[in-house]
Design an enzyme around this catalytic site. Structure first.
Site, PDB file in Angstrom:
ATOM      1  CD  GLU A 184      49.288  37.643  37.973  1.00 29.75           C
ATOM      2  OE1 GLU A 184      50.492  37.764  38.234  1.00 29.75           O
ATOM      3  OE2 GLU A 184      48.437  38.513  38.245  1.00 29.75           O
ATOM      4  CD  GLU A 295      43.213  39.243  40.728  1.00 30.79           C
ATOM      5  OE1 GLU A 295      43.932  40.255  40.642  1.00 30.79           O
ATOM      6  OE2 GLU A 295      43.678  38.104  40.888  1.00 30.79           O
TER       7      GLU A 295
END
Ligand code: GLA
Length: 396
Positions: A184, A295
């Site tokens: 991220e 994910e």
């Protein structure tokens, strides 16, 4: 996280109604023409096909996709307690695991130089005993960075980061073969001048060079491990373009980047073609990079931005068990996504972010509410989504 528009919200509602309508049918039989309804008689509505979950066939999930990609699940060590259903399902149905929390820096090294590998090692032992891989997630993530790591000058921070990455990757050398090195680091801001997320890392170091420091230290510590850049919302064109820019920047600097981790925290309003485009765009730009879905979950809610920002106007709880129309819509999405991923040879691992619906982070984020984003229900029984991706003949 992502902000959601009112349009998305409407699509959620419309999508549910459309799915329900699809399952509504009626009419008489050829042998009983007198019973055919006229335009004033409401058509009889068939009840939706009932669904009774059964214990899944041994190994069916991982075996279905064995020739395409590993199927992984995010877990923690407690889920391997002897005799537990969670242990049984993980070992039986998956061939890869990811630590949901215990491989993050804030957990491994809350104090400088003191490493807490106990739970991660337990996970490794459990994976090893069952013949599963353990994915490494994540060496650097701004939300799980211990305070000590960002104290000092940029040069001192660099040394701390390199020491941490070297020690952790060395600890798992030859065991963890895929690492999410940076998680991220890309901004969500479509109007930003730079593709890099403005985090405490960027501020403390003064630029994005901490990303290459982490990748280079990881490569040096285990030259055989594959190194990933992972992020969410790559199904959205703006975020995806920025990810590609960052990947290109890294490759231009000869940073050892082996693959892209697409988190794929989807919603029942997400577009599966868009999600598959994320893979295609990486393939189109960078021959040889691996793609992994790291994910995956499909939330049943598409909340407005205010729910994330101030906790207001969050969608109402759908309750438990999940409504059948949403379960069908979600199952179709899982099927379409897995089938699409299987057509893309650069994808070699697909991980769902939790075992059962009861385990999901989405039950408390962005608000406390039942969510049902995964393949197993709260009793660890397979959902429609599970059958949708393990039995091509399953009538969703
Ligand atoms: C992000 C992180 C994951 C996890 C989820 C929420 O996606 O990458 O490690 O923390 O948030 O569970």
């Amino acid at each position: 996280m992502t902000k959601f528009s009112a349009r998305d919200r409407l699509r959620l509602i419309g999508g549910g109604a459309a799915a329900a309508a699809l399952h509504a049918c009626g009419g008489g039989t050829p042998s009983a023409p007198a019973a055919l309804p006229d335009s004033k008689t409401p058509l009889p509505i068939s009840p939706p096909p009932t669904f009774t979950p059964a214990v899944p066939a041994t190994g069916i999930l991982k075996n279905t996709w064995r020739n395409n990609f590993d199927v992984g699940v995010a877990v923690e060590a407690y889920q391997f307690s002897p005799q537990s259903l969670s242990r049984k399902r993980i070992l039986d149905q998956f061939n890869s695991i990811t630590a949901e929390y215990t491989l993050k820096a804030a957990f491994i090294a809350p104090q400088e130089g003191v490493y807490n590998f106990e739970f991660a090692d337990q996970l490794w032992d459990a994976a090893q005993a069952g013949g599963l891989k353990l994915r490494g997630h994540a060496l650097l993530w701004h939300e799980a960075t211990p305070a000590w790591m960002l104290q000092g000058s940029p040069a001192q921070i660099r040394t701390k980061l390199e020491t941490y990455v070297t020690d952790v990757v060395t600890h798992f050398r030859g065991r963890i073969t895929d690492w999410d090195v940076c998680n991220e680091v890309i901004t969500d801001d479509d109007w930003a001048n730079s593709p890099y997320r403005d985090t405490q890392w960027l501020q403390a170091v003064g630029g994005p060079e901490y990303i290459s420091w982490a990748f280079e230290a990881a490569r040096a510590a285990d030259p055989d491990a594959r190194l990933f850049l992972s992020d969410y919302s790559t199904e959205l064109p703006g975020k995806r373009a920025r990810l590609i820019t960052v990947a290109q920047d890294l490759l231009d600097m000869d940073v050892p980047l082996d693959g892209i981790g697409h988190q794929m925290h989807l919603r029942t309003t997400s577009s599966i073609p868009d999600a598959l485009t994320a893979i295609d765009d990486v393939d189109g730009m960078f021959a040889g990079l691996v793609n992994q879905v790291t994910e995956l979950d499909i939330s049943v809610y598409t909340d407005p931005g205010s729910c994330y920002e101030t906790g207001t106007n969050c969608l109402p709880d759908v309750g438990n068990p999940m409504p059948a129309d949403i379960a069908r819509q979600q199952a179709q999405m899982y099927r379409d996504f897995f089938n699409g991923l299987a057509l893309r040879p650069s994808v070699d691992s697909v991980t769902v972010w939790g075992l059962s619906d009861g385990d999901s982070w989405l039950n408390t984020n962005p608000t406390v509410r039942y969510n049902h984003p995964l393949l197993f229900d709260r009793d660890f029984m397979p959902k429609r989504a599970f059958y949708a991706i393990t039995d091509p003949g399953f009538d969703i």
